[in-house]
Design a protein around this motif. Structure first.
Motif, PDB file in Angstrom:
ATOM      1  N   GLU A   1       0.838  -1.205   0.000  1.00 57.62           N
ATOM      2  CA  GLU A   1       0.000   0.000   0.000  1.00 57.62           C
ATOM      3  C   GLU A   1       0.871   1.252   0.000  1.00 57.62           C
ATOM      4  OE1 GLU A   1      -3.227   1.108  -0.196  1.00 57.62           O
ATOM      5  OE2 GLU A   1      -2.348   3.087   0.180  1.00 57.62           O
TER       6      GLU A   1
ATOM      7  N   ASN B   1     -10.386   4.923  -1.318  1.00 56.21           N
ATOM      8  CA  ASN B   1     -11.832   5.085  -1.493  1.00 56.21           C
ATOM      9  C   ASN B   1     -12.655   4.224  -0.544  1.00 56.21           C
ATOM     10  OD1 ASN B   1     -11.813   6.970  -3.723  1.00 56.21           O
ATOM     11  ND2 ASN B   1     -10.826   5.302  -4.831  1.00 56.21           N
ATOM     12  N   VAL B   2     -12.035   3.155  -0.034  1.00 55.32           N
ATOM     13  CA  VAL B   2     -12.783   2.324   0.903  1.00 55.32           C
ATOM     14  C   VAL B   2     -13.210   3.170   2.108  1.00 55.32           C
ATOM     15  CG1 VAL B   2     -10.775   1.428   2.183  1.00 55.32           C
ATOM     16  CG2 VAL B   2     -12.858   0.064   2.023  1.00 55.32           C
TER      17      VAL B   2
ATOM     18  N   THR C   1     -19.779   6.438   0.470  1.00 59.40           N
ATOM     19  CA  THR C   1     -20.991   6.682   1.251  1.00 59.40           C
ATOM     20  C   THR C   1     -21.699   5.382   1.663  1.00 59.40           C
ATOM     21  OG1 THR C   1     -22.063   7.040  -0.867  1.00 59.40           O
ATOM     22  CG2 THR C   1     -21.442   8.993   0.361  1.00 59.40           C
TER      23      THR C   1
ATOM     24  N   TRP D   1     -16.686   1.685  -9.944  1.00 64.93           N
ATOM     25  CA  TRP D   1     -17.326   2.961  -9.657  1.00 64.93           C
ATOM     26  C   TRP D   1     -18.077   2.809  -8.337  1.00 64.93           C
ATOM     27  CZ3 TRP D   1     -16.113   7.495 -11.603  1.00 64.93           C
ATOM     28  CH2 TRP D   1     -16.876   8.590 -11.162  1.00 64.93           C
TER      29      TRP D   1
ATOM     30  N   LYS E   1     -19.872  -1.755  -2.410  1.00 64.85           N
ATOM     31  CA  LYS E   1     -20.810  -2.852  -2.229  1.00 64.85           C
ATOM     32  C   LYS E   1     -20.266  -4.159  -2.768  1.00 64.85           C
ATOM     33  CE  LYS E   1     -23.667  -0.670  -5.099  1.00 64.85           C
ATOM     34  NZ  LYS E   1     -22.752   0.255  -5.808  1.00 64.85           N
TER      35      LYS E   1
HETATM   36  C1  LIG Z   1     -17.536  10.008  -2.631  1.00 68.21           C
HETATM   37  C2  LIG Z   1     -17.657   8.546  -2.956  1.00 68.21           C
HETATM   38  C3  LIG Z   1     -18.840   7.872  -2.658  1.00 68.21           C
HETATM   39  C4  LIG Z   1     -18.968   6.514  -2.942  1.00 68.21           C
HETATM   40  N1  LIG Z   1     -20.111   5.867  -2.565  1.00 68.21           N
HETATM   41  C5  LIG Z   1     -20.240   4.531  -2.768  1.00 68.21           C
HETATM   42  C6  LIG Z   1     -21.393   3.855  -2.301  1.00 68.21           C
HETATM   43  O1  LIG Z   1     -22.270   4.441  -1.653  1.00 68.21           O
HETATM   44  N2  LIG Z   1     -21.503   2.512  -2.553  1.00 68.21           N
HETATM   45  C7  LIG Z   1     -20.537   1.837  -3.243  1.00 68.21           C
HETATM   46  O2  LIG Z   1     -20.702   0.650  -3.473  1.00 68.21           O
HETATM   47  N3  LIG Z   1     -19.410   2.448  -3.680  1.00 68.21           N
HETATM   48  C8  LIG Z   1     -19.222   3.781  -3.461  1.00 68.21           C
HETATM   49  N4  LIG Z   1     -18.081   4.425  -3.874  1.00 68.21           N
HETATM   50  C9  LIG Z   1     -17.068   3.675  -4.654  1.00 68.21           C
HETATM   51  C10 LIG Z   1     -16.112   2.862  -3.795  1.00 68.21           C
HETATM   52  O3  LIG Z   1     -15.576   3.647  -2.759  1.00 68.21           O
HETATM   53  C11 LIG Z   1     -14.963   2.330  -4.660  1.00 68.21           C
HETATM   54  O4  LIG Z   1     -15.471   1.732  -5.834  1.00 68.21           O
HETATM   55  C12 LIG Z   1     -14.130   1.266  -3.949  1.00 68.21           C
HETATM   56  O5  LIG Z   1     -13.792   1.670  -2.660  1.00 68.21           O
HETATM   57  C13 LIG Z   1     -12.865   1.018  -4.751  1.00 68.21           C
HETATM   58  O6  LIG Z   1     -12.196  -0.139  -4.359  1.00 68.21           O
HETATM   59  P1  LIG Z   1     -11.116  -0.185  -3.154  1.00 68.21           P
HETATM   60  O7  LIG Z   1     -11.810  -0.127  -1.846  1.00 68.21           O
HETATM   61  O8  LIG Z   1     -10.278  -1.375  -3.381  1.00 68.21           O
HETATM   62  O9  LIG Z   1     -10.289   1.163  -3.441  1.00 68.21           O
HETATM   63  P2  LIG Z   1      -9.296   2.018  -2.531  1.00 68.21           P
HETATM   64  O10 LIG Z   1      -9.701   2.009  -1.103  1.00 68.21           O
HETATM   65  O11 LIG Z   1      -9.124   3.323  -3.211  1.00 68.21           O
HETATM   66  O12 LIG Z   1      -7.955   1.160  -2.616  1.00 68.21           O
HETATM   67  C14 LIG Z   1      -6.929   1.359  -3.555  1.00 68.21           C
HETATM   68  C15 LIG Z   1      -5.633   1.511  -2.788  1.00 68.21           C
HETATM   69  O13 LIG Z   1      -4.535   1.467  -3.687  1.00 68.21           O
HETATM   70  C16 LIG Z   1      -3.539   2.317  -3.204  1.00 68.21           C
HETATM   71  N5  LIG Z   1      -2.579   2.633  -4.260  1.00 68.21           N
HETATM   72  C17 LIG Z   1      -2.744   3.460  -5.334  1.00 68.21           C
HETATM   73  N6  LIG Z   1      -1.631   3.510  -6.068  1.00 68.21           N
HETATM   74  C18 LIG Z   1      -0.736   2.681  -5.468  1.00 68.21           C
HETATM   75  C19 LIG Z   1       0.609   2.307  -5.760  1.00 68.21           C
HETATM   76  N7  LIG Z   1       1.268   2.800  -6.816  1.00 68.21           N
HETATM   77  N8  LIG Z   1       1.242   1.434  -4.917  1.00 68.21           N
HETATM   78  C20 LIG Z   1       0.595   0.936  -3.832  1.00 68.21           C
HETATM   79  N9  LIG Z   1      -0.669   1.248  -3.521  1.00 68.21           N
HETATM   80  C21 LIG Z   1      -1.323   2.116  -4.324  1.00 68.21           C
HETATM   81  C22 LIG Z   1      -4.317   3.514  -2.695  1.00 68.21           C
HETATM   82  O14 LIG Z   1      -3.546   4.286  -1.795  1.00 68.21           O
HETATM   83  C23 LIG Z   1      -5.528   2.850  -2.061  1.00 68.21           C
HETATM   84  O15 LIG Z   1      -5.371   2.630  -0.677  1.00 68.21           O
HETATM   85  C24 LIG Z   1     -17.909   5.799  -3.590  1.00 68.21           C
HETATM   86  C25 LIG Z   1     -16.726   6.476  -3.884  1.00 68.21           C
HETATM   87  C26 LIG Z   1     -16.580   7.831  -3.561  1.00 68.21           C
HETATM   88  C27 LIG Z   1     -15.277   8.522  -3.876  1.00 68.21           C
END
Ligand SMILES: Cc1cc2nc3c(=O)[nH]c(=O)nc-3n(C[C@H](O)[C@H](O)[C@H](O)COP(=O)(O)OP(=O)(O)OC[C@H]3O[C@@H](n4cnc5c(N)ncnc54)[C@H](O)[C@@H]3O)c2cc1C
Ligand SMILES: [Zn+2]
Lengths: 85, 416
Positions: free
Chosen positions: B64, B72-73, B77, B367, B371
């Motif tokens: 990470e 985004n996690v 919302t 996106w 969920k």
């Molecule tokens: C305002 C907002 C509202 C939302 N509302 C909803 C909702 O109500 N319901 C829903 O289902 N979804 C919602 N979403 C979408 C959801 O948050 C994302 O689709 C989802 O969290 C993305 O997957 P993730 O948790 O793995 O991403 P993230 O938590 O973004 O994980 C990606 C990780 O990769 C890391 N990273 C990036 N580049 C590198 C690198 N080069 N080396 C190492 N690590 C790196 C980042 O630091 C990050 O921690 C919303 C998003 C936003 C912004």
């Protein structure tokens, strides 16, 4: 909020404009290119973390389409408009 | 893993809460792992957990860039639902919702999962027809959607006093989705991380990946990081909006665009709404958190963006639309606002697949991907472990674009 330089109206608020997407390849004639090239045109867009060329439309203004170069991280507009050919 | 229970709480209270075990270790980075996962967000952590739990693959490192669960996690919302449009999508999200409902027990971590109805407030007939069409497909896959009258909408959402007959866009009805829910995003990240750690998975924070490394035959060989190279035969890219910044280092092109989505919260107030309110015709949605804050989201910025902030006019548009329907919210103070950048595909469905680089997997195009974390993690782990896609995610292939086999979900999330 961006202050976008329209070639005709000069600096105006972003809310007057409609975003037209990043500038990709020109639309090829599907009958003249391979399937791969056609799919590429339909699905691929530049997605740089940094400067990107993109189209904007002064929809709530003079109605002009033009291209600017904007940084996707700082949102700074690096190159002012060239008018759509 | 130290078990969290009423008993452990009482025992630790006696010692002033000074003896709680760390939720995960911070071991030194090794030079080689069986699987490297890039990104400790929801999808990366869930994939790591299921790899260890369901497939016995424990020699796994999650790398990470920032801190675990800081992406985004933790910026979304938390709306969990399965009212999607396509035959390929609905069963996947139904599975994810049901995994969420059992997650507190499974991970021994309180997800504060609160099942609650989602109400779509509808202002025009084309939209109503569109949602009814969704309902017909959802019926097949056991996800519930039901049309309700304006009166019923107002009964379910008493604070909804605008949108009457004299207004510019009167409400014509609503749709109810009873399977929806909200929960605690930090708990999702921390719960998966803690459970994965207990099975042997390593979490490495502040370990940004700078490039993908390929062997002479083109296969993936590992990753370059700010702390040196790490070898792995299998690498999973789970970096949300940053996917293309990683995959382009292996000369791989993906049909993704990165955009900023924003949200904001009000001051905490007494319980005023116990459903998730979705007004997609006006461009906003909200729910009330356990703390009492209204958690409010609007539309994404129009242009591509790698910047996590909120634009004043996006904020104003959202608030203005909300006050049309909820005039009493005028008195609310808004406490915080933020953004997060997400990537999206041409058909608005995710890509979960092995790429053209053998051994390199991506889970991207998320996106509304919060969920999807449990089902996304489970099915990615299946793919990585067995080298063949899980039936539930098979359709979300990278090659569907080559055949223009779109799974069009445009409009079923906040991306319009
Ligand atoms: C305002 C907002 C509202 C939302 N509302 C909803 C909702 O109500 N319901 C829903 O289902 N979804 C919602 N979403 C979408 C959801 O948050 C994302 O689709 C989802 O969290 C993305 O997957 P993730 O948790 O793995 O991403 P993230 O938590 O973004 O994980 C990606 C990780 O990769 C890391 N990273 C990036 N580049 C590198 C690198 N080069 N080396 C190492 N690590 C790196 C980042 O630091 C990050 O921690 C919303 C998003 C936003 C912004
Ligand atoms: Zn103009």
């Amino acid at each position: 909020m961006l202050l976008i330089h329209c070639p005709f109206c000069k600096n105006r608020n972003e809310t007057e404009f409609v975003y037209g997407g990043p500038v990709g390849a020109n639309r090829p004639d599907p009958n003249l290119v391979s399937d791969e090239e056609w799919v590429d045109y339909l699905t691929m867009v530049p997605n740089p973390m940094g400067p990107v060329y993109e189209r904007w439309w002064h929809a709530r203004g003079c109605d002009k389409w033009f291209i600017i170069c904007r940084d996707t991280v700082t949102h700074e507009i690096l190159e002012n408009p060239s008018e759509e050919p | 893993m130290q078990n969290y229970s009423l008993l452990s709480l009482a025992r630790n209270a006696l010692t002033g809460h000074k003896n709680w075990q760390k939720a995960w270790r911070s071991p030194p980075l090794k030079e080689k792992y069986e699987v490297v996962i890039i990104g400790a967000g929801g999808h990366g952590l869930a994939t790591a957990y299921y790899l260890a739990k369901e497939f016995g693959i424990t020699d796994v490192a999650v790398l990470e860039r920032g801190w675990l669960g800081g992406g985004n996690v933790a910026r979304n919302t938390v709306t969990v639902r399965s009212n999607y449009l396509r035959d390929q999508s609905i069963p996947f999200y139904v599975k994810s919702v049901s995994l969420y409902e059992g997650l507190t027990k499974k991970l021994n971590f309180n997800m504060m999962h609160s099942k609650r109805t989602m109400v779509d407030v509808v202002h025009n007939y084309p939209k109503m027809r569109d949602l009814r069409r969704r309902q017909l497909t959802m019926d097949i896959y056991n996800s519930t959607y039901e049309k309700i009258s304006v009166d019923r909408v107002r009964q379910l959402i008493p604070a909804l006093t605008g949108g009457g007959a004299g207004s510019r866009l009167p409400i014509i009805g609503g749709m109810v989705h009873k399977d929806a829910g909200v929960n605690r995003h930090d708990a999702v990240a921390w719960g998966y991380a803690r459970a994965a750690d207990a099975l042997g998975v390593e979490m490495h924070q502040k370990t940004a990946v700078t490039s993908l490394l390929r062997a002479n035959n083109g296969d993936i060989q590992g990753v370059g990081t700010v702390k040196g190279n790490v070898e792995a035969k299998k690498v999973v890219v789970a970096v949300s909006g940053h996917t293309t910044t990683i995959t382009e280092t292996a000369s791989l092109r993906l049909p993704l665009r990165t955009m900023n989505l924003t949200a904001f919260v009000s001051e905490p107030i007494k319980p005023i709404v116990d459903v998730i309110v979705n007004c997609s015709d006006l461009g906003f949605y909200f729910s009330q958190s356990d703390k009492g804050e209204l958690v409010i989201g609007g539309a994404p910025d129009s242009a591509q963006s790698f910047r996590r902030d909120i634009k004043q006019h996006v904020f104003e548009d959202t608030v203005g639309a909300m006050l049309e329907l909820f005039p009493s919210f005028k008195n609310l103070k808004l406490l915080r606002q933020w953004g997060g950048h997400l990537d999206i595909t041409p058909d608005a469905s995710p890509i979960m697949d092995e790429t053209d680089v053998p051994g390199l997997f991506v889970t991207a195009g998320w996106w509304g991907g919060y969920k999807a974390i449990p089902a996304g993690g489970l099915t990615m782990a299946y793919h990585v472990a067995t080298n063949s896609p899980h039936p539930l995610m098979k359709a979300f292939s990278y090659n569907r674009f080559k055949n223009l086999d779109y799974i069009l979900e445009t409009g079923t999330t906040t991306a319009r």
